[in-house]
Enzyme design. Structure first.
Site, PDB file in Angstrom:
ATOM      1  N   SER A  12       0.995  -1.060   0.087  1.00 37.36           N
ATOM      2  CA  SER A  12      -0.025   0.030   0.155  1.00 37.36           C
ATOM      3  C   SER A  12       0.752   1.309  -0.100  1.00 37.36           C
ATOM      4  CB  SER A  12      -0.970  -0.257   1.232  1.00 37.36           C
ATOM      5  OG  SER A  12      -2.096   1.133   0.960  1.00 37.36           O
ATOM      6  N   ARG A  62     -12.595   7.498   8.174  1.00 39.21           N
ATOM      7  CA  ARG A  62     -12.192   6.087   8.282  1.00 39.21           C
ATOM      8  C   ARG A  62     -13.385   5.107   7.482  1.00 39.21           C
ATOM      9  NH1 ARG A  62      -7.827   2.687   8.277  1.00 39.21           N
ATOM     10  NH2 ARG A  62      -8.409   0.691   9.515  1.00 39.21           N
ATOM     11  N   ASP A 107      -9.084  -4.583  -6.530  1.00 36.78           N
ATOM     12  CA  ASP A 107      -8.664  -3.261  -5.728  1.00 36.78           C
ATOM     13  C   ASP A 107      -8.707  -2.112  -6.548  1.00 36.78           C
ATOM     14  OD1 ASP A 107      -7.020  -1.299  -4.522  1.00 36.78           O
ATOM     15  OD2 ASP A 107      -5.620  -2.600  -4.266  1.00 36.78           O
ATOM     16  N   HIS A 115      -8.340  -4.022  -1.982  1.00 33.95           N
ATOM     17  CA  HIS A 115      -7.238  -3.393  -1.272  1.00 33.95           C
ATOM     18  C   HIS A 115      -6.501  -4.181  -0.181  1.00 33.95           C
ATOM     19  CE1 HIS A 115      -3.680  -0.732  -1.391  1.00 33.95           C
ATOM     20  NE2 HIS A 115      -3.911  -0.210  -0.052  1.00 33.95           N
ATOM     21  N   ASP A 116      -7.464  -4.301   0.791  1.00 37.00           N
ATOM     22  CA  ASP A 116      -7.021  -4.985   1.924  1.00 37.00           C
ATOM     23  C   ASP A 116      -6.681  -6.607   1.685  1.00 37.00           C
ATOM     24  OD1 ASP A 116      -6.779  -2.793   3.706  1.00 37.00           O
ATOM     25  OD2 ASP A 116      -8.743  -3.478   4.837  1.00 37.00           O
TER      26      ASP A 116
END
Length: 370
Positions: free
Chosen positions: A149, A218, A316, A349-350
């Site tokens: 990342s 967040r 992603d 993405h995670d």
């Protein structure tokens, strides 16, 4: 202003003054780091991990801190990054609030937190600070430099600013420059924080804390960290078993909303808002085209590393696959034996944090021939 420092953190004092790329300098700054494994006599088995925006240096459990780390399934004896073979260093990013010096840290000139008087932070500053830790440990050259990342950006900056620092490189869900979509998302996150009245120009307290702004920032981030495919498979349109909507007609109604709210509330008091602003903006500024006369591929081709693996997840949306393919192509143009690997993970993405079944073998396979 609070720092959240893992109990197993070790600290390295950065050179003082420590110059920053965009001007200004730090005095008495430090970097938090942790290590695993044993360094060979010649120092040739060292791996450096540079992280995303929010992780600390505690990537995995160790003797100093047996609690599980954020990459516990990837790092340790017999795991893809095998600490029976490798000596692994993980640093907390410069500018963070988890041990390394950042806006939440005390300014030695005043004794008060830096807040917005902290110098403008760049990814390149984080790269220089990470290399300072490596050098202090007596490591001349890394066997492998791993970045995921934001850490993928930091790793490229390390290769740029410290030629010869690593024999090989694994770039996971990273990029050589911020794309408009990612910049737009991070801009909205920063705006949510700054528009919270309790942010107060960076002068908040524990009692008057911009919790709403951090919650919204967040939530926006978490939405982009996973894919629509996973959101659908995980939550569907399942509603909450609650009568709360009778009291608040626009309150939480779906399970996905409840998940985001719970995730955000757990985060907001464990990451400093000003640190979030600085690190987020540093990612937007990063662009290897700056070093390639406006051409990102030329910037990548100017980096020198013998071999590289660039990995991404097909779902992603924050750091899309074309960015990892670009990294491999650019490094290959510079003479590296570089491979691009697109993994069909549904977790966005995670994925590199949770889909170890896919990412683990890719990392292990590359390191096996490193």
């Amino acid at each position: 202003m609070t720092e959240f420092i893992p109990p197993g953190s070790r600290f390295h004092a950065l050179p003082s003054p420590f110059p920053m790329k965009r001007g200004g300098q730090l005095h008495g700054a430090r970097m938090a780091f942790e290590t695993w494994g044993t360094l060979d006599a010649d120092g040739g088995n060292a791996i450096l991990i540079v992280t995303g925006l929010s992780p600390n240096a505690h990537a995995a459990s160790n003797a100093q801190d047996p609690s599980p780390g954020w990459w516990e399934a990837m790092l340790g004896p017999g795991k893809p990054i095998d600490t029976e073979r490798w000596f692994v260093v993980c640093v907390n990013s410069l500018g963070s609030c988890k041990g390394s010096t950042g806006p939440a840290s005390p300014d030695p000139a005043t004794g008060e937190p830096y807040r917005l008087s902290f110098p403008e932070l760049s990814v390149e500053d984080g790269a220089d600070a990470a290399v300072s830790v490596v050098r202090a440990l007596g490591i001349t050259q890394l066997a492998c430099l791993i970045g995921n990342s934001m850490g993928g950006m930091t790793a490229l900056a390390v290769l740029l600013r410290h030629p010869g620092i690593a024999r090989s490189h694994i770039n996971i869900s990273g990029s050589a420059q911020a794309l408009p979509f990612s910049i737009a998302i991070r801009s909205l996150q920063r705006e949510a924080i700054r528009l919270d009245p309790l942010w107060n120009g960076g002068h908040y307290t524990e009692e008057r804390y911009p919790e709403s702004g951090m919650r919204m920032a967040r939530k926006m981030g978490v939405i982009t960290y996973r894919s629509a495919l996973e959101w659908d498979g995980r939550f569907g349109r399942v509603r909450l078993d609650s009568d709360a909507t009778d009291e608040d007609p626009f309150g939480l109604e779906f399970q996905v909303e409840s998940y985001l709210e719970g995730h955000a509330r757990r985060f907001v008091r464990f990451f400093d808002p000003n640190c979030y602003l600085y690190l987020s903006r540093s990612m937007d500024w990063f662009d290897l085209a700056e070093y390639g006369q406006g051409d990102v591929m030329a910037g990548l081709a100017g980096l020198r590393v013998a071999s590289a693996l660039s990995i991404g997840a097909a779902t992603d949306i924050l750091f899309p696959l074309q960015q990892q393919e670009q990294i491999a192509d650019g490094l290959r143009a510079g003479g590296a034996e570089a491979e691009f690997l697109a993994l069909p993970s549904p977790q966005g993405h995670d994925a590199f944090l949770v889909d170890i079944a896919r990412f683990g073998p890719a990392v292990a396979g590359f390191l096996a021939v490193t």
